[in-house]
Design an enzyme around this catalytic site. Sequence first.
Site, PDB file in Angstrom:
ATOM      1  N   CYS A 102       0.841  -1.213   0.000  1.00 12.44           N
ATOM      2  CA  CYS A 102       0.000   0.000   0.000  1.00 12.44           C
ATOM      3  C   CYS A 102       0.872   1.257   0.000  1.00 12.44           C
ATOM      4  CB  CYS A 102      -0.910   0.025   1.219  1.00 12.44           C
ATOM      5  SG  CYS A 102      -1.584  -1.560   1.682  1.00 12.44           S
ATOM      6  N   HIS A 122      -9.278   4.024  -1.235  1.00  9.23           N
ATOM      7  CA  HIS A 122      -7.918   3.502  -1.108  1.00  9.23           C
ATOM      8  C   HIS A 122      -7.573   2.626  -2.319  1.00  9.23           C
ATOM      9  CE1 HIS A 122      -4.269   1.871   0.394  1.00  9.23           C
ATOM     10  NE2 HIS A 122      -4.741   0.944   1.190  1.00  9.23           N
TER      11      HIS A 122
END
Lengths: 133, 384
Positions: B83, B332
């Site tokens: 991420c 996200h």
Amino acid sequence: MGIAQNWRLRSQRYGLVGEVCDDCGEKIFPPRDVCPYCTQPAQTPFQFSGRGEVFSHTTIYNPPTGYEEFVPYTVALVKLEEGPLVTAQLTDVDPEEVNIGQPVEMVTRKIREDGPEGLIMYGYKFRPRLQEV
Amino acid sequence: MRDVSIIGIGQTPVGEHWDRSLRHLAYDAVAAAMQDAGVQRADALYVGNMLSGEISGQSHLGPLIADFAGLRGIEAVKIEGACGSGAAAVRMGYLAVASGLQDIAICAGVEKMTDDVGNRLTGGLAQAADADYEVIHGISFVALNALLMRRYLYEYKVRHEDFAGFSINAHANAVGNPNAMFRRPITAEAFKKAAMVADPINLLDSSPMADGAAAVILCPTERAGEFTNNAVRIAASAMATDSLSIHDRYDPLWLQAAQDSAQRAYRQAGVGPDDIHLFELHDAFTIMAAMSLEASGFAERGKGWQLAVNGDIRPGGRLPVCTMGGLKARGHPVGATGVYQIVEAAQQLRGEAGDCQIPNARLAMAQNIGGSGSTIVTHILEGR
Ligand SMILES: [Zn+2]
């Protein structure tokens, strides 16, 4: 995961074998080749007792592929008596009855199955520690 | 070392882009950033991405995106840090330009989540953790964060609802961001009652996965004036790592890589936490927001949640965070998220954040977290 990838880990999965650092004496699990505490080589095998206590836990209802048969199951960080934390499933316990600090011990169980004709992997899980007789 | 500035920014809305593929999304963001900067060529392209191989069956994004953006032939490579891939790509571009080897670098982030069929997504995300010793036990990415949150609540004697402020703030801010995924406010009541995902983490602790792409164009600060009068200077860029797995941390409740990268960034910029006007932090889960605030020096250990309770993180508060919605409400898109954070910080510093504008913002920090804290990239940006 392939056959060799699992076979390679057999002494960790079945025997909770880590290492002890010859320099600083720290017990290490999972094993690695360099001590994370003093960065000296650490390759002396050490078998952990399998006793520890629950450091943290959560229960999984939406599992990754291969773990459906266990749902709901509890995964935990277990603090081993000898020091290290280990990530593992808890077994033989109702998720509602798990608590931080609970004494647990290692047992060998089926970890996952890669479909009807795939690999079946076994390894460590932890269960509430049975009363000492 | 040369000073580096951002001369162009671009982004797509975050959401479900059924009609746009990975390469098209990346093109949209890169083209927007190039147009914003007024550049036709670049020396290099760094593409932050995590899951293209797993979800779209597509690796080797460097040449693919370069070619699709009309940049065939330039140096281009995919940067992967789970991420944290997005900010890692910006970091690589920063190094390239600061070193003097390249003049114009494009740093993009792209993630195409909705090409997933079945649950490759859950498995793919879990690859950010230790395959042999975490993932094999049937743990998911959210479950890893749940282990942290449970311990945090226990050790610091905090209630779950004390984290509500992070999600409420993110959603309230996203209302003003046209590129955000969830542009609607939520209440404390809704937070309390949200469906459980992995106890104690519920649906409103968690950021939504989505498609998206964002890009920035970097050049030496001394040349920025050739392209724009609205350049945003990169006052600091720092990356640090920690153990891949949580069980290998010296202290599972401390984001050492956040502390290390933040401290390096403060030193490079010659500032401290009190000088930062807004903070785009990595609220993949509310627990990460609290731990990021602590390790970055904005709160004492075990007290990051208090900034959410007392309103410090809201616009007008001491340290506005997630000013355009954060991961929670902007969405996200994993490997693109770190670039979105930097694009949004630049929007704030350029005074182009619209309804989300934080008045007089001159120093902004962005922190992108890969895995459960294993790769952490901190940037400090300075406006004019
Ligand atoms: Zn040692």
